[in-house]
Each structure stands twice: as structure tokens, then as C-alpha cells.
Design an enzyme around this catalytic site. Structure first.
Site, short mmCIF file in Angstrom:
data_model
loop_
_atom_site.label_atom_id
_atom_site.label_comp_id
_atom_site.label_asym_id
_atom_site.label_seq_id
_atom_site.Cartn_x
_atom_site.Cartn_y
_atom_site.Cartn_z
N GLU A 1 -10.86 18.69 33.12
CA GLU A 1 -9.84 17.73 32.70
C GLU A 1 -9.23 18.11 31.36
OE1 GLU A 1 -9.63 13.00 31.41
OE2 GLU A 1 -11.39 13.78 32.48
N GLU B 1 -12.54 1.13 30.73
CA GLU B 1 -11.22 1.51 31.22
C GLU B 1 -10.73 0.61 32.36
OE1 GLU B 1 -11.36 6.24 30.06
OE2 GLU B 1 -11.92 5.66 32.10
N ASP C 1 -15.69 12.27 25.38
CA ASP C 1 -15.19 12.29 26.75
C ASP C 1 -14.87 13.71 27.21
OD1 ASP C 1 -14.19 11.58 29.23
OD2 ASP C 1 -12.29 10.81 28.48
#
Length: 719
Positions: A412, A310, A384
């Protein structure tokens, strides 16, 4: 005259303001599970007071001082009005808290076998001749034992029959803070970072001490205080001085500080032309930097590194392997005893055929090539932090390289700061998954505690959900995730139902009329959330970027594997990502016994169905429903579960303080509304492809699909 009149009006206003019914006893949750509520039952109070009024803490270390302070705090909570200024100094103690080497001979001789079983930082609580003993081989273990004693009192266990021996199964039990130096928190939903870098090192906020107390009470012994998307400035003297102040504050609580290291720091800080891990100048730079850090923090834990992921720089930039990069830092830290925790969350700058395969493909060939002070940090699943993922295939696949777990305590992808979901249920599912690496019984928990492969270092990490919100975690029930992480880090085989019960008793009340129904909600909340978000193995169908709310229609953009359509691949002929031999063959990364369980469309658990298989909409499942019917029914079941959670909570009014009750009441109303939003948006979107009606009992969506697709939310926290 006018000024006098204004002053008169101000005086009247102030008088009226101070007559308002402010509640001095308001409970905003700041004390977490260390409430130390007064012991109101007279018999219980008398029994506990007989012991607690006579305590001896003979040691003189900084940790012993912390123990005496904690006993003062607890005593003033349990027994309001009593004097605890000299706690720990009794000459005729009923509670004796000291290291095993200084135990009175009568107790030491009688409990020799128990004491011999204690490992580093383990502790024993036992009764001998009417006296309670708290003992350990180390100061930190004594602190853990003291918190064990106080937990027994908080949960109203009789002290006269205490017989507890506790040894941590995992050596390094740490929180990973994703906190930036500007005090924002990536993927954090509880306010800003608690680290006030501007005031450090000269000011140590009380919250830092309370943070250390809370962590010590659950056995957390390490913390990385900065974001894995690292800022090289934290390695400069001005910030090392600040980090050292935090390390000094945490040391008496047995907590070591780690820092996140940006891989190209030599270039950013000192203008080196390269960060190539095989370049001698780069190697020398890191050695000097490690020497410098240990001058500031003598017990510095080491580096946590995110590389080649990322946008973060890493060894790939120079044609090197992950082992080359990790070993560079390991060599620098080794003379000081430091560790490198090297994250396995890597994926190519190019969209792969299946992103879930990349970490395994990159790290498995490197097994045995890492230095002995490197631990590879692996997320619980191969994608993830999704609501439900199969366990990561690297667990059990690297016997020569210590692996540690990375759980996400912050939510998240699980409703962020307003949804109640007990993460311990998810973690237990992963920890008890069988890798079959050495035959049946090769659970992920045995990989982590080192008993499966004989690792020389063992560790576990949780991405912290802590912020400046008054209750630390934003959602009152999210405190349970922090607490549960610590308990499972200490013992990954612990009973999560007992953990939940302890937390509820310590945080709210011992009243079984509250504890039992709320514990039932906690145990079922995870399954309910998965049903209304991602049933049947669906994954990564959240909205783009902030990941809040549904977005199964998300497609296009810079990377296909940052979209929902990449993962669910819905069309008129079916839905799901084929990871069998006929598809990406990600299933091949698991042991044969696991592959056999999951490759068969008719025998795989429906929880993972669409993760590994592409399935026709009219395929009949083991439940007797078609795939479409089962999907719709599960979405509806999730909504009904959320409503049940809300009603169960509303029935608890009067059992706990009004402040926290009302906080939860409003959040559960949000959760029910958003569960309906998830159900309606996802079913409308997927119905385009299934072309089938909603089954009987599934409620009609409140709006059309365009309404949900056009919905926008700006400035969502955590991004």
C-alpha cells in the site's frame, strides 16, 4: 455473392492469424514457485529418477490423494514424457511417504529420536538403507514434507543425503484477504478478488485449488477470505454456503477458513436494537450464529474483527472496552474451538495528540482480561504499514494476552504494484527487534512463537497481495513476498537470504549467474526504496487516499492525522515528530533499554531519527553531514540504487524466459522514474523550509514544486 466474398476474406484472415508466432511455452508466472522445471542435466536426472520413479504413498486420506496428485504434477514437470498415472503405488519404493505410526520398523527404530521431536504438522525427511522417508504425525505434516522433498528437487539438492526435521514455530499461519463481496480488493494491486461469489458454491475454480497448493507448499494453514472492513452479508446462509464450498476445497491442504465479522451484524441482519456486547440478547445472537456457521463449516477457524477504527462499529459505541467486544465473540466460538483475532488497529474518532500511542494506551490496561481463545492482532509498527517503522510497543507489553503479528504483503505504501522491494528484509528487521520485555534477547519473534510469555495460542497474519492477474500478484517479484511470508510464518528466525535463494531457484532457474546477482538486488531493494521514499524516519508523506506517490504537502481535511504535515511538521527551524518526554512521550511505551537507545538525538539510529525527534536542518549528524545534507544525499542514493537495480536486471537477459524478463524490465523503468519523482518532489518541498542548496552530487529536480503539487492521478487501484 457478397456473403461468399466476406466468408472468403474471413478465412484468409483466420489463416494469417494462426500463422503468427504464438509461443506455446509463454511463462506468465501463474505457476509461482511450483514451476517443477525439467531436470536437464543428465546425471542429475538419472539420480533423481532413480528415486522418483519408485514412490509409495500408503495412506488413503483426502490429503494423501492431494500428495499423489502433487507428485504427478511435479513428475510431469521434472521428467517430461514419463508416465505418472500410478505414482505412489510402488511395491519396492525408493521414496516412502507415510505417517510415523506406519513407518517400517527398521526406519522407525533407527530414527526414534527424530520422530519423537516432531510436533503437530512437523515433518522429517531422512534416508535409511538407501530409501528416502517423508514422515509426520499428521496428514497435513505429510503434505508439508512432500513439498519439502519437491523443494529439494527444485533446488537440485541430492536426495541421497537428505536429513531435515522441520517443526512450525507458530501455530496459525494465515493470509488476511481484504476482498469485498463485489470482488474489488481494498489496497490490492493485482486485479480483482479471486473469489467468484456468484459462481460459488456450485463451481470450484481451479485457481482455488492452485491457491491452496501454493499456500500448503509454504506452510500457510489459515485464510480469512473477506475484508476487515466487513460486510455482514457474509454471515448469512447464502454466503455461508459459499464459504463452506471454499473450506471443503481447502481442507485436504490443511487450510482452515476464517471470516471477518462486522460488530453490529445483529442489528444489520436481524434488526436488534443494539450490538452492546454486554446485552444478553446480543450474546445469544452471536452464540446462535456461531452454531449456524459450524453446521456449514465444521472446522471453521473463527472471526477476524476490525472494530472502532476508520468508521467500523465496535464496543466504543456502547461505552465498552475492546476486551468486552472480543470476549463476546470468544464465548460464542469457545464450544467449537474457534478463535477470535481482534485487531489492535484502533484510534479515536477525534484527532489525538499522537496517533501512534493509541493502540498501546487502549490495550495495555486490558492485559489478562481477554478470554483464552482471543488473540490480539497487532501491526508490525504503531502507525500503518509505513516503509519503515519501529516495532510496535505492544510487543512484549502484554504477557497475559496472546499477540499475533499483522504484516502487509501487499504494498500500500511501498510503490504498490510496480516497485520491486523485498518485504522479507523489512519483516526480519521487525522480527529480530529486541523488546527487552524479559531482558536482552526478548525479540519480537519470541513474542510471536510463544516462547517469551508462554502463550497458549500463537499466530501470524499477512495481508494478501493476491488477485486475478495472471501471475497472481501483479508484480512478478511480489510473488517472493507471499512465499517469504509463509517461510517466516513457519519459522520467524529463518535466514531471509536462503529464502530468497530458494524462491529464485524454484521460480526462475538454478543458474548461479542469475541467482546470485538477483538475490543481491532482493537483499538491497528494501533499503533503496526507503531511501527514495522516507529516509531518516520520515513517515506518512504519501499522497492522500490512494497513497501512491509523494505528498509531503498534504494538509487539511477531516482529520489532521490523515495528513503528511501532521507527521513531519516541517518548518524553518527543523523537521520531525518529537516523541520524547519533551513531545508526545510515545517513547515511554517502550522498555527502558529501548528508550535509552532512542531518546538520545546523537545515538539513535538515523533510520528512526525523525520518527522520534524534531531536528534542526543544520544539525550535524554522525555521518558528518547536516540533517538537510543527509536527507538529500539519501534521496539521491535511493535513486541511484533504483538505477542499479534496473541495470542489474537488464544484464540477466537470456537467463530466463522473455515474458517475465520483459515484464520486469518495464516495471523497473517505472520504478526508476518514480524514484526520481519522489526525490525531486520531496526535496523541493522540504527545501522551502531548510533554505539550503542541494549538496554536491544531488541532481537538480526536473520540474518546479508546483508541477509536482499539481500532479493528479485518477482511478488508482486499491481504494
Amino acid at each position: 455473392m457478397m456473403n461468399s466474398y466476406r466468408n472468403y476474406l474471413w478465412a484468409i484472415c483466420l489463416f494469417l492469424v494462426f500463422q503468427l508466432p504464438f509461443k506455446a511455452s509463454a511463462n506468465e508466472g501463474y505457476k509461482l514457485w511450483l514451476q517443477y522445471a525439467p531436470i536437464e542435466d543428465s546425471k542429475e536426472r538419472e539420480s533423481y529418477w532413480a528415486f522418483f520413479s519408485q514412490i509409495k504413498v500408503p495412506g488413503n486420506s483426502a490429503t494423501d490423494a492431494v500428495i499423489r496428485k502433487e507428485l504427478q504434477i511435479a513428475g510431469r514437470g521434472f521428467f517430461p514424457g514419463e508416465d505418472f498415472s500410478s505414482v505412489g503405488a510402488s511395491t519396492d519404493p525408493k521414496i516412502w511417504i507415510g505417517k510415523a505410526a506406519s513407518l517400517p520398523s527398521s526406519a522407525a527404530d533407527a530414527m526414534a529420536n527424530k520422530l519423537a521431536s516432531l510436533t503437530k504438522d512437523g515433518y522429517a525427511l531422512f534416508v535409511r538403507d538407501g530409501r528416502v522417508y517423508v514422515t509426520s504425525q499428521t496428514d497435513t505434516g505429510l503434505l508439508y514434507g512432500t513439498f519439502g522433498l519437491l523443494k529439494a528437487m527444485q533446488t537440485r539438492q541430492p536426495l541421497a543425503s537428505l536429513d531435515v526435521t522441520e517443526n512450525p514455530k507458530i501455530q496459525t499461519r494465515m493470509l488476511n484477504h481484504w476482498d469485498n463481496l463485489n470482488r474489488t480488493v481494498e489496497r490490492g494491486y493485482a486485479g480483482f478478488s479471486i473469489w467468484n461469489w456468484h459462481r460459488l458454491p456450485k463451481h470450484i475454480d481451479q485457481q482455488y485449488i492452485d491457491y491452496a497448493r501454493a499456500n500448503a507448499s509454504i506452510g500457510v494453514n489459515a485464510t480469512s477470505i473477506t475484508n476487515v472492513n466487513a460486510n455482514a452479508l457474509v454471515l448469512t446462509p447464502v454466503y455461508l454456503e459459499k464459504a463452506a464450498a471454499l473450506a471443503d476445497a481447502f481442507r485436504p491442504y490443511g487450510i482452515r477458513v476464517f471470516l471477518t465479522a462486522r460488530f453490529n451484524a445483529p442489528m444489520q441482519l436481524d434488526g436488534l436494537e443494539t450490538a452492546d456486547p454486554l446485552d444478553p440478547a446480543v450474546q445469544e445472537w452471536w452464540k446462535r450464529k456461531a452454531d449456524e456457521i459450524y453446521q456449514y463449516i465444521p472446522d471453521f477457524g473463527g472471526f477476524l474483527v476490525k472494530a472502532d477504527s476508520e468508521g467500523q462499529p465496535g464496543p466504543h459505541n456502547y461505552g465498552r472496552t475492546q476486551a468486552d467486544g472480543a470476549n463476546l465473540l470468544a464465548e460464542a466460538l469457545k464450544p467449537h474451538g474457534g478463535l477470535v483475532m481482534w485487531r489492535a488497529f484502533v484510534y479515536s474518532e477525534n484527532t489525538p495528540t499522537d496517533r501512534t500511542k493509541q493502540a498501546y494506551d487502549e490495550f495495555k490496561p486490558l492485559d489478562g482480561k481477554f478470554k483464552d481463545n482471543v488473540i490480539v492482532q497487532v501491526k508490525n509498527g504503531p502507525l500503518d504499514f509505513q516503509p519503515r517503522e519501529p516495532f510496535h510497543p505492544l510487543f512484549g507489553a502484554m504477557p497475559e494476552t496472546p499477540l499475533m503479528m499483522e504484516f502487509q504483503i501487499t504494498k500500500e505504501y511501498l510503490g504498490q504494484d510496480t516497485h520491486w522491494v523485498n518485504l522479507a528484509s523489512m519483516w526480519k528487521e521487525v522480527l529480530q527487534a529486541d523488546t527487552y520485555a524479559n531482558g536482552a534477547g526478548s525479540t519480537v519473534s519470541r513474542v510471536l512463537d510463544g516462547t517469551l510469555h508462554g502463550y497458549n495460542h500463537t499466530a501470524i497474519a499477512g495481508v494478501a497481495n493476491i488477485g486475478t492477474d495472471r501471475n497472481w500478484t501483479g508484480h512478478p517479484m511480489a510473488q517472493a513476498d507471499w512465499y517469504s511470508f509463509g517461510r517466516l510464518a513457519w519459522n520467524p528466525d529463518a535466514d531471509i537470504q536462503e529464502i530468497a535463494k530458494d524462491w529464485l531457484k524454484m521460480t526462475f532457474t538454478n543458474n548461479p549467474s542469475f541467482v546470485e546477482p538477483v538475490m543481491d538486488v532482493m537483499m538491497k531493494s528494501y533499503g533503496i526504496l526507503v531511501d527514495y521514499m522516507t529516509p531518516l524516519g520520515l513517515h506518512h508523506i504519501m499522497a492522500r487516499s490512494h497513497h501512491w506517490g509523494p505528498g509531503p504537502w498534504v494538509t487539511g481535511g477531516r482529520r489532521d492525522d490523515w495528513t503528511a504535515t501532521y507527521y513531519h511538521r516541517a518548518s524553518e527551524d527543523g523537521i520531525g515528530f518529537d516523541r520524547t518526554e519533551a513531545g508526545s512521550n510515545a517513547l515511554e511505551q517502550y522498555a527502558p533499554e529501548v528508550r535509552e537507545q532512542w531518546r538520545n538525538l546523537d545515538t539513535i539510529s538515523l533510520d528512526y531519527l525523525l520518527w522520534f525527534h524534531r531536528v534542526a536542518w543544520d544539525k550535524e549528524l554522525a555521518t558528518g553531514n547536516t540533517l538537510w545534507e543527509e536527507m538529500a544525499i539519501r534521496y539521491q542514493r535511493g535513486v541511484e540504487g533504483a538505477r542499479w537495480m534496473e541495470q542489474t536486471w537488464l544484464a540477466q537477459e537470456g537467463h530466463i524466459d522473455e515474458e517475465r524478463f520483459e515484464h520486469m524490465r518495464s516495471f523497473l523503468a517505472i520504478q526508476v522514474s518514480e524514484a526520481e519523482w519522489w526525490r525531486d518532489a520531496c526535496l523541493l518541498y522540504f527545501q522551502q523550509f531548510s533554505r539550503q542548496p542541494l549538496p554536491l552530487g544531488v541532481e537538480k529536480p526536473k520540474h518546479d514544486l508546483a508541477y509536482y503539487q499539481d500532479f493528479r492521478r485518477f482511478f488508482v487501484p486499491g481504494i
